[in-house]
Design a protein around this motif. Structure first.
Motif, PDB file in Angstrom:
ATOM      1  N   GLY A   1       0.794  -1.225   0.000  1.00  0.00           N
ATOM      2  CA  GLY A   1       0.000   0.000   0.000  1.00  0.00           C
ATOM      3  C   GLY A   1       0.821   1.267   0.000  1.00  0.00           C
ATOM      4  N   THR A   2       2.077   1.194   0.423  1.00  0.00           N
ATOM      5  CA  THR A   2       2.854   2.421   0.566  1.00  0.00           C
ATOM      6  C   THR A   2       3.087   3.111  -0.771  1.00  0.00           C
ATOM      7  OG1 THR A   2       4.882   1.087   0.536  1.00  0.00           O
ATOM      8  CG2 THR A   2       3.996   1.680   2.687  1.00  0.00           C
ATOM      9  N   LEU A   3       3.569   2.366  -1.748  1.00  0.00           N
ATOM     10  CA  LEU A   3       3.851   2.976  -3.051  1.00  0.00           C
ATOM     11  C   LEU A   3       2.576   3.419  -3.751  1.00  0.00           C
ATOM     12  CD1 LEU A   3       6.757   1.013  -4.792  1.00  0.00           C
ATOM     13  CD2 LEU A   3       6.649   3.447  -4.273  1.00  0.00           C
TER      14      LEU A   3
ATOM     15  N   GLY B   1      13.021  -5.229 -16.521  1.00  0.00           N
ATOM     16  CA  GLY B   1      14.353  -4.798 -16.111  1.00  0.00           C
ATOM     17  C   GLY B   1      14.371  -4.236 -14.705  1.00  0.00           C
ATOM     18  N   ALA B   2      13.311  -3.516 -14.331  1.00  0.00           N
ATOM     19  CA  ALA B   2      13.252  -2.922 -12.993  1.00  0.00           C
ATOM     20  C   ALA B   2      13.157  -3.999 -11.918  1.00  0.00           C
ATOM     21  CB  ALA B   2      12.065  -1.971 -12.898  1.00  0.00           C
TER      22      ALA B   2
ATOM     23  N   PHE C   1      26.985   3.081  -1.873  1.00  0.00           N
ATOM     24  CA  PHE C   1      26.612   3.985  -2.956  1.00  0.00           C
ATOM     25  C   PHE C   1      25.871   3.223  -4.052  1.00  0.00           C
ATOM     26  CE2 PHE C   1      27.179   7.100  -6.355  1.00  0.00           C
ATOM     27  CZ  PHE C   1      26.945   8.279  -5.662  1.00  0.00           C
ATOM     28  N   GLY C   2      26.341   2.007  -4.354  1.00  0.00           N
ATOM     29  CA  GLY C   2      25.663   1.199  -5.368  1.00  0.00           C
ATOM     30  C   GLY C   2      24.258   0.825  -4.954  1.00  0.00           C
ATOM     31  N   MET C   3      24.075   0.410  -3.697  1.00  0.00           N
ATOM     32  CA  MET C   3      22.732   0.091  -3.204  1.00  0.00           C
ATOM     33  C   MET C   3      21.818   1.305  -3.264  1.00  0.00           C
ATOM     34  SD  MET C   3      23.510  -2.318   0.124  1.00  0.00           S
ATOM     35  CE  MET C   3      21.769  -2.384   0.579  1.00  0.00           C
ATOM     36  N   GLY C   4      22.326   2.435  -2.807  1.00  0.00           N
ATOM     37  CA  GLY C   4      21.521   3.652  -2.790  1.00  0.00           C
ATOM     38  C   GLY C   4      21.078   4.098  -4.173  1.00  0.00           C
ATOM     39  N   LEU C   5      21.891   3.811  -5.190  1.00  0.00           N
ATOM     40  CA  LEU C   5      21.539   4.223  -6.549  1.00  0.00           C
ATOM     41  C   LEU C   5      20.391   3.415  -7.135  1.00  0.00           C
ATOM     42  CD1 LEU C   5      24.962   4.858  -8.358  1.00  0.00           C
ATOM     43  CD2 LEU C   5      23.281   6.547  -7.637  1.00  0.00           C
ATOM     44  N   THR C   6      20.158   2.208  -6.635  1.00  0.00           N
ATOM     45  CA  THR C   6      19.180   1.331  -7.284  1.00  0.00           C
ATOM     46  C   THR C   6      17.771   1.413  -6.708  1.00  0.00           C
ATOM     47  OG1 THR C   6      19.755  -0.524  -5.827  1.00  0.00           O
ATOM     48  CG2 THR C   6      20.986  -0.320  -7.889  1.00  0.00           C
ATOM     49  N   PHE C   7      17.619   1.712  -5.447  1.00  0.00           N
ATOM     50  CA  PHE C   7      16.311   1.588  -4.804  1.00  0.00           C
ATOM     51  C   PHE C   7      15.265   2.518  -5.424  1.00  0.00           C
ATOM     52  CE2 PHE C   7      18.503  -0.833  -1.645  1.00  0.00           C
ATOM     53  CZ  PHE C   7      17.527  -1.599  -1.025  1.00  0.00           C
ATOM     54  N   ALA C   8      15.539   3.812  -5.453  1.00  0.00           N
ATOM     55  CA  ALA C   8      14.533   4.766  -5.924  1.00  0.00           C
ATOM     56  C   ALA C   8      14.212   4.603  -7.410  1.00  0.00           C
ATOM     57  CB  ALA C   8      14.986   6.193  -5.621  1.00  0.00           C
ATOM     58  N   PRO C   9      15.202   4.494  -8.302  1.00  0.00           N
ATOM     59  CA  PRO C   9      14.872   4.397  -9.732  1.00  0.00           C
ATOM     60  C   PRO C   9      14.001   3.195 -10.079  1.00  0.00           C
ATOM     61  CG  PRO C   9      17.175   4.939  -9.463  1.00  0.00           C
ATOM     62  CD  PRO C   9      16.660   4.602  -8.105  1.00  0.00           C
ATOM     63  N   VAL C  10      14.182   2.079  -9.380  1.00  0.00           N
ATOM     64  CA  VAL C  10      13.341   0.918  -9.642  1.00  0.00           C
ATOM     65  C   VAL C  10      11.871   1.254  -9.342  1.00  0.00           C
ATOM     66  CG1 VAL C  10      12.761  -1.390  -8.805  1.00  0.00           C
ATOM     67  CG2 VAL C  10      15.123  -0.827  -9.344  1.00  0.00           C
ATOM     68  N   SER C  11      11.623   1.857  -8.197  1.00  0.00           N
ATOM     69  CA  SER C  11      10.247   2.213  -7.830  1.00  0.00           C
ATOM     70  C   SER C  11       9.691   3.288  -8.745  1.00  0.00           C
ATOM     71  CB  SER C  11      10.205   2.681  -6.370  1.00  0.00           C
ATOM     72  OG  SER C  11      10.639   1.664  -5.498  1.00  0.00           O
ATOM     73  N   VAL C  12      10.519   4.275  -9.110  1.00  0.00           N
ATOM     74  CA  VAL C  12      10.078   5.335 -10.015  1.00  0.00           C
ATOM     75  C   VAL C  12       9.693   4.746 -11.369  1.00  0.00           C
ATOM     76  CG1 VAL C  12      10.839   7.362 -11.311  1.00  0.00           C
ATOM     77  CG2 VAL C  12      11.375   7.171  -8.881  1.00  0.00           C
ATOM     78  N   ALA C  13      10.513   3.830 -11.873  1.00  0.00           N
ATOM     79  CA  ALA C  13      10.242   3.219 -13.174  1.00  0.00           C
ATOM     80  C   ALA C  13       8.936   2.447 -13.165  1.00  0.00           C
ATOM     81  CB  ALA C  13      11.401   2.290 -13.560  1.00  0.00           C
ATOM     82  N   VAL C  14       8.703   1.681 -12.100  1.00  0.00           N
ATOM     83  CA  VAL C  14       7.495   0.858 -12.032  1.00  0.00           C
ATOM     84  C   VAL C  14       6.252   1.724 -11.871  1.00  0.00           C
ATOM     85  CG1 VAL C  14       6.285  -0.882 -10.670  1.00  0.00           C
ATOM     86  CG2 VAL C  14       8.702  -1.184 -11.194  1.00  0.00           C
ATOM     87  N   MET C  15       6.286   2.688 -10.941  1.00  0.00           N
ATOM     88  CA  MET C  15       5.104   3.511 -10.694  1.00  0.00           C
ATOM     89  C   MET C  15       4.782   4.429 -11.883  1.00  0.00           C
ATOM     90  SD  MET C  15       3.652   2.750  -7.841  1.00  0.00           S
ATOM     91  CE  MET C  15       4.075   1.040  -8.238  1.00  0.00           C
TER      92      MET C  15
END
Length: 507
Positions: free
Chosen positions: A116-118, A264-265, A364-378
């Motif tokens: 429900g959060t996203l 891909g996401a 830094f690598g982990m931080g780069l992936t979390f938001a773009p995946v959610s942005v791409a899907v939503m």
């Protein structure tokens, strides 16, 4: 909706996701104390960790479907109540069985509240740039929960006891519940029938798969229970696919995976968890079990990684909002692969400052992936499908962590057992004891395992050798994923830059 209320909604959702994510990892620091005080063996301690993951992964899709049907606010708040109650029950547990049951309740609550959060964020933040910033902050807080768990867990256990890692959730949960009742909007529900066959098959299939992956390293991959669970899970999941293809109103629209950007996401989410959960699970064993660090120092060693996540998460959201998700996601995967490969260059004699760069690159690598995946899907799905899409991403992210621990753990244990055979034979250790030693030093509570001096020295050398092989295998898998995701997330030439994509799933 006014700006102040939007901020309160975002604060509520970020707080609950932080609580759910930190619970994935913070309990690891408490396992030795739990084992001592509740008189639990390795098997019981393993289920303290995996009882949560099993229920969480198995029921995430169901949580998304229930939110679409009965209202995301209602299901979110129900999950929050269950999670908070489960946390209090875990803290009060007087037996290992009661503790595992409380962890199962926590997993159920997390499975209901997470999807429900996203979808609520997508509804509240309608402007594309505003939504990207909100999702970036939400993703950063989620990633921070995963990273900060080991940092705060050690000091908390030493200062306040193992129950403190569960009590920390209670005030956060109560505050989020009070705030959520006031500010969260009730979104329109879909006039859809409950896909009960799909929900049952998904829960059984995902639950059986996670169970097989959890028990495989402990029982052995040829054990009848493991083979039976794995086979049943594959059959059940195949039946789930068939049912979802034929159902008029499925809980998981399989057209989701026809879109290369969405594929891909979710592949990125799965593989980052695969590599990083696997590494995060075994790194404390290296620091505490081999290098002799105490839990507090081992936890604080992860602060640079946490700092990099805090820096990279909002940065990645801004980059994704301007250039698309491909650049930050592929870069993040490549950096995670580099970090795993780099960590495999160091043994038990390495100094902290020598491999500090690995933790920086990893964070830094982990931080780069979390938001773009959610942005791409939503940004790619219709609003009515947001709950399903969120549940799918989180299910695969959770499965990635379980699979990573199982697969990399199996590689480590296999290599360790092989490397130990000669030294333990020369030390006169019986053959049947070698497997038990290998299991003991790679399972929960390994830091507290007492072994004779010569045996401990041989185990340390073999453990480091096995860890290196596992880390390199993870690095290769992440590097290959980076190449594949770069292809899947390539720009659509038919679309002009700056034009918002039409949702590919249309109810």
């Amino acid at each position: 909706m006014e700006a102040r209320r939007k901020r309160l909604v975002l604060a509520t959702l970020c707080g609950t996701m932080f609580m759910a994510m930190i619970d994935n990892v913070i309990v690891n620091n408490a396992l030795p104390r739990i084992g001592q005080q509740l008189h639990a063996g390795v098997g019981g301690l393993q289920w303290v960790v995996e009882g949560y993951s099993l229920v969480y992964a198995a029921l995430l899709l169901t949580g998304g479907a229930l939110g679409d049907r009965y209202g995301r606010r209602r299901i979110f708040l129900t999950g929050l109540v269950l999670f908070t109650a489960g946390s209090a029950a875990a803290a009060l547990s007087a037996s290992i069985g009661f503790l595992v049951a409380a962890r199962v309740l926590q997993g159920l609550g997390a499975a209901l509240l997470t999807p429900g959060t996203l979808s609520i964020l997508r509804h509240v933040f309608t402007d594309e740039r505003e939504r990207t910033r909100a999702i970036s902050l939400w993703s950063g807080v989620s990633a921070l929960g995963l990273a900060i768990g080991p940092v705060v867990g050690g000091p908390m256990v030493q200062a306040f006891g193992w129950a403190s890692v569960f009590w920390i959730n209670v005030p956060i949960g109560v505050a989020a519940l009070v705030l959520g009742l006031r500010v969260l909007p009730e979104l329109a529900t879909r006039a859809r029938r409950l896909d009960l066959p799909g929900q049952l098959l998904a829960a059984l299939g995902l639950g059986g798969l996670v169970y097989a992956l959890v028990e495989g390293p402990a029982r052995g991959w040829t054990d009848p229970v493991v083979l039976g669970s794995g086979a049943a899970a594959l059959v059940t999941l195949a039946a789930f696919v068939v049912v979802e293809r034929r159902t008029a109103d499925p809980m998981l629209d399989l057209r989701f995976f026809r879109d290369r950007v969405l594929t891909g996401a979710v592949l990125s989410a799965f593989m980052v968890s695969f590599g990083m959960f696997g590494a995060s699970f075994f790194l404390p064993l290296l620091l505490q079990g081999v290098m002799g660090w105490n839990p507090t120092d081992a936890g604080l060693a992860g602060l640079p990684m946490t700092a990099m996540i805090v820096i990279a998460a909002p940065l990645s959201g801004a980059v994704a909002g301007r250039f698309g998700p491909r650049l930050p996601v592929v870069t993040g995967l490549a950096l995670c692969a580099t970090a795993l490969a780099g960590l495999s260059l160091y043994d038990e004699h390495a100094r902290y400052l020598e491999y500090l760069w690995v933790l920086v690159v990893m964070g830094f690598g982990m931080g780069l992936t979390f938001a773009p995946v959610s942005v791409a899907v939503m940004g790619r799905v219709a609003p009515a499908e947001a709950g399903m899409a969120s549940a799918t991403v989180n299910t695969l992210r959770e499965l990635g962590g379980v699979v990573g621990i199982a697969v990399l753990g199996a590689i480590l244990t296999s290599r360790l057992s092989a490397a130990l055979a000669g030294p333990l034979t020369r030390l006169g250790v019986p053959a049947d004891a070698r497997r038990r030693i290998a299991d003991a030093v790679t399972g929960p509570g390994a830091a507290g395992v007492e072994l004779p001096g010569p045996v401990r020295a041989a185990v340390n050398v073999a453990f480091v050798d096995g860890l290196h092989v596992a880390l390199r295998a993870g690095a290769v898998a992440l590097a290959g994923t980076a190449v594949l995701v770069a292809v899947l997330l390539r720009p659509d030439r038919a679309r002009r830059p700056g034009v918002e994509r039409e949702a590919v799933l249309t109810g």
